[in-house]
Design a protein around this motif. Structure first.
Motif, PDB file in Angstrom:
ATOM      1  N   LEU A  45       3.360  16.438  -4.201  1.00 19.75           N
ATOM      2  CA  LEU A  45       2.784  16.316  -2.867  1.00 19.75           C
ATOM      3  C   LEU A  45       1.472  17.065  -2.894  1.00 19.75           C
ATOM      4  CD1 LEU A  45       5.615  17.038  -0.246  1.00 19.75           C
ATOM      5  CD2 LEU A  45       4.356  14.903  -0.537  1.00 19.75           C
ATOM      6  N   ASP A  46       0.463  16.488  -2.333  1.00 22.03           N
ATOM      7  CA  ASP A  46      -0.833  17.163  -2.252  1.00 22.03           C
ATOM      8  C   ASP A  46      -1.317  17.656  -3.615  1.00 22.03           C
ATOM      9  OD1 ASP A  46      -0.488  16.817   0.543  1.00 22.03           O
ATOM     10  OD2 ASP A  46       0.521  18.758   0.702  1.00 22.03           O
ATOM     11  N   GLY A  47      -0.985  16.897  -4.677  1.00 17.75           N
ATOM     12  CA  GLY A  47      -1.434  17.253  -6.016  1.00 17.75           C
ATOM     13  C   GLY A  47      -0.675  18.398  -6.667  1.00 17.75           C
ATOM     14  N   ARG A  48       0.413  18.839  -6.063  1.00 16.69           N
ATOM     15  CA  ARG A  48       1.208  19.955  -6.591  1.00 16.69           C
ATOM     16  C   ARG A  48       2.627  19.494  -6.847  1.00 16.69           C
ATOM     17  NH1 ARG A  48       0.923  24.272  -1.924  1.00 16.69           N
ATOM     18  NH2 ARG A  48       2.243  25.448  -3.345  1.00 16.69           N
ATOM     19  N   VAL A  49       3.295  20.143  -7.807  1.00 17.93           N
ATOM     20  CA  VAL A  49       4.707  19.868  -8.032  1.00 17.93           C
ATOM     21  C   VAL A  49       5.473  20.454  -6.851  1.00 17.93           C
ATOM     22  CG1 VAL A  49       6.712  20.272  -9.510  1.00 17.93           C
ATOM     23  CG2 VAL A  49       4.479  19.821 -10.542  1.00 17.93           C
ATOM     24  N   ALA A  50       6.144  19.565  -6.107  1.00 19.47           N
ATOM     25  CA  ALA A  50       6.849  19.945  -4.898  1.00 19.47           C
ATOM     26  C   ALA A  50       8.351  20.061  -5.117  1.00 19.47           C
ATOM     27  CB  ALA A  50       6.574  18.910  -3.806  1.00 19.47           C
ATOM     28  N   GLY A  51       8.829  19.465  -6.212  1.00 18.90           N
ATOM     29  CA  GLY A  51      10.251  19.505  -6.497  1.00 18.90           C
ATOM     30  C   GLY A  51      10.523  18.825  -7.817  1.00 18.90           C
ATOM     31  N   GLY A  62      10.500  14.589   2.621  1.00 14.48           N
ATOM     32  CA  GLY A  62      10.969  13.421   1.884  1.00 14.48           C
ATOM     33  C   GLY A  62      11.039  13.598   0.382  1.00 14.48           C
ATOM     34  N   VAL A  63      10.813  14.806  -0.109  1.00 12.81           N
ATOM     35  CA  VAL A  63      10.796  15.057  -1.554  1.00 12.81           C
ATOM     36  C   VAL A  63      12.183  14.869  -2.160  1.00 12.81           C
ATOM     37  CG1 VAL A  63      10.345  16.780  -3.354  1.00 12.81           C
ATOM     38  CG2 VAL A  63       8.792  16.582  -1.397  1.00 12.81           C
ATOM     39  N   MET A  77       0.843  -1.189   0.000  1.00 14.13           N
ATOM     40  CA  MET A  77       0.000   0.000   0.000  1.00 14.13           C
ATOM     41  C   MET A  77       0.886   1.249   0.000  1.00 14.13           C
ATOM     42  SD  MET A  77      -3.251   0.578   2.280  1.00 14.13           S
ATOM     43  CE  MET A  77      -3.947   2.143   2.586  1.00 14.13           C
ATOM     44  N   THR A  78       0.541   2.209  -0.811  1.00 12.76           N
ATOM     45  CA  THR A  78       1.317   3.440  -0.945  1.00 12.76           C
ATOM     46  C   THR A  78       0.924   4.432   0.140  1.00 12.76           C
ATOM     47  OG1 THR A  78       1.354   3.102  -3.317  1.00 12.76           O
ATOM     48  CG2 THR A  78       1.939   5.278  -2.541  1.00 12.76           C
ATOM     49  N   ASP A  79       1.920   5.073   0.726  1.00  7.20           N
ATOM     50  CA  ASP A  79       1.695   6.101   1.744  1.00  7.20           C
ATOM     51  C   ASP A  79       1.190   7.367   1.053  1.00  7.20           C
ATOM     52  OD1 ASP A  79       1.844   8.065   3.676  1.00  7.20           O
ATOM     53  OD2 ASP A  79       3.922   7.679   4.218  1.00  7.20           O
ATOM     54  N   PRO A  80      -0.025   7.815   1.369  1.00  7.30           N
ATOM     55  CA  PRO A  80      -0.563   9.005   0.681  1.00  7.30           C
ATOM     56  C   PRO A  80       0.197  10.290   0.980  1.00  7.30           C
ATOM     57  CG  PRO A  80      -2.050   8.279   2.433  1.00  7.30           C
ATOM     58  CD  PRO A  80      -0.955   7.255   2.337  1.00  7.30           C
ATOM     59  N   SER A  81       0.992  10.295   2.061  1.00 11.16           N
ATOM     60  CA  SER A  81       1.771  11.502   2.370  1.00 11.16           C
ATOM     61  C   SER A  81       3.150  11.475   1.714  1.00 11.16           C
ATOM     62  CB  SER A  81       1.920  11.659   3.882  1.00 11.16           C
ATOM     63  OG  SER A  81       2.720  10.612   4.405  1.00 11.16           O
ATOM     64  N   ALA A  82       3.498  10.355   1.084  1.00 10.14           N
ATOM     65  CA  ALA A  82       4.801  10.239   0.421  1.00 10.14           C
ATOM     66  C   ALA A  82       4.762  10.940  -0.922  1.00 10.14           C
ATOM     67  CB  ALA A  82       5.161   8.767   0.236  1.00 10.14           C
ATOM     68  N   PRO A  83       5.883  11.515  -1.330  1.00  9.32           N
ATOM     69  CA  PRO A  83       5.918  12.164  -2.644  1.00  9.32           C
ATOM     70  C   PRO A  83       5.736  11.137  -3.762  1.00  9.32           C
ATOM     71  CG  PRO A  83       7.935  12.604  -1.394  1.00  9.32           C
ATOM     72  CD  PRO A  83       7.142  11.616  -0.616  1.00  9.32           C
ATOM     73  N   LEU A  84       5.038  11.546  -4.789  1.00  2.00           N
ATOM     74  CA  LEU A  84       4.898  10.742  -5.999  1.00  2.00           C
ATOM     75  C   LEU A  84       5.936  11.249  -6.986  1.00  2.00           C
ATOM     76  CD1 LEU A  84       3.390   8.829  -7.973  1.00  2.00           C
ATOM     77  CD2 LEU A  84       1.981  10.801  -8.572  1.00  2.00           C
ATOM     78  N   VAL A  85       6.905  10.395  -7.341  1.00  2.71           N
ATOM     79  CA  VAL A  85       7.947  10.777  -8.286  1.00  2.71           C
ATOM     80  C   VAL A  85       7.605  10.188  -9.640  1.00  2.71           C
ATOM     81  CG1 VAL A  85      10.398  10.609  -8.859  1.00  2.71           C
ATOM     82  CG2 VAL A  85       9.690  10.917  -6.479  1.00  2.71           C
ATOM     83  N   ARG A  86       7.714  11.026 -10.664  1.00  5.91           N
ATOM     84  CA  ARG A  86       7.369  10.619 -12.027  1.00  5.91           C
ATOM     85  C   ARG A  86       8.179  11.453 -13.009  1.00  5.91           C
ATOM     86  NH1 ARG A  86       4.839  14.959 -13.616  1.00  5.91           N
ATOM     87  NH2 ARG A  86       3.467  16.133 -12.256  1.00  5.91           N
ATOM     88  N   ASP A  87       8.124  11.055 -14.277  1.00  5.03           N
ATOM     89  CA  ASP A  87       8.766  11.876 -15.308  1.00  5.03           C
ATOM     90  C   ASP A  87       8.117  13.258 -15.319  1.00  5.03           C
ATOM     91  OD1 ASP A  87      10.562   9.954 -16.315  1.00  5.03           O
ATOM     92  OD2 ASP A  87       9.004   9.083 -17.570  1.00  5.03           O
ATOM     93  N   ALA A  88       8.930  14.284 -15.407  1.00  5.37           N
ATOM     94  CA  ALA A  88       8.394  15.639 -15.530  1.00  5.37           C
ATOM     95  C   ALA A  88       7.768  15.789 -16.912  1.00  5.37           C
ATOM     96  CB  ALA A  88       9.500  16.668 -15.337  1.00  5.37           C
TER      97      ALA A  88
END
Length: 177
Positions: free
Chosen positions: A64-70, A101-102, A1-12
């Motif tokens: 994070l939270d649906g926004r680009v955090a980094g 954690g970003v 299960m994925t932690d919803p507070s963890a950053p989602l990393v993907r191709d920009a």
């Protein structure tokens, strides 16, 4: 299960470029992680991203939270052909997203992508300070040197720390032909 507070990393993607440009502009204006003195416009940031992607290098965003955090990318360490198995990383995180954690998630993803590309060494050229050094140490980087007072920003001299991490088999095996 994925932690919803963890950053989602993907191709920009192109839609991220406005946020990426803002994140970088804030660092140029207020931080030491970049030695640029004037923030580049959106068009220049798009060109830089496009150049790296065209060469097959990873260019990533973290949400994070649906926004680009980094964002982060790897590129050539130096232009000479003998350096072709070595990359340099760059990581930037929005001020509102720091200590969540970003940067670590981005760095871990960059390492994995560069290993999958067959790269053997990753370099970090750090002017941003102790948090960036600590991040790299936690990811297995070692100190490779310090250049004292090589940057002049915000009316003071700034040192640069160089760190290095082996990727994949590193130097334990010959490079592929």
């Amino acid at each position: 299960m994925t932690d919803p507070s963890a950053p989602l990393v993907r191709d920009a993607v192109e839609a991220d470029l406005s946020a990426i440009t803002e994140i970088y502009a804030a660092e140029v204006r207020t931080g030491l992680a970049s030695f640029e003195l004037e923030p580049p416009p959106l068009e220049e940031m798009a060109r830089r991203r496009g150049d790296l992607i065209a060469q097959g290098f990873p260019y990533l965003s973290a949400e994070l939270d649906g926004r680009v955090a980094g964002y982060a990318y790897a590129g050539p360490y130096r232009p000479r052909p003998a350096y072709r198995f070595t990359v340099e990383n760059s990581i930037y995180v929005a001020a509102w997203a720091r200590r969540r954690g970003v940067a670590r998630a981005l760095l871990e993803a960059l390492i994995a992508r560069c290993e999958a590309m067959g790269k053997r060494q990753m370099m970090a050229v750090i002017s941003g300070g102790p948090a960036s050094v600590a991040l790299h140490v936690a990811a297995g980087f070692e100190h490779a040197g310090r250049a004292r007072a090589v940057g002049w920003k915000f009316e003071r001299w700034v040192d640069v720390v160089t760190m290095q991490r082996a990727l994949g088999p590193g130097a334990d095996q010959p490079a592929p032909r």
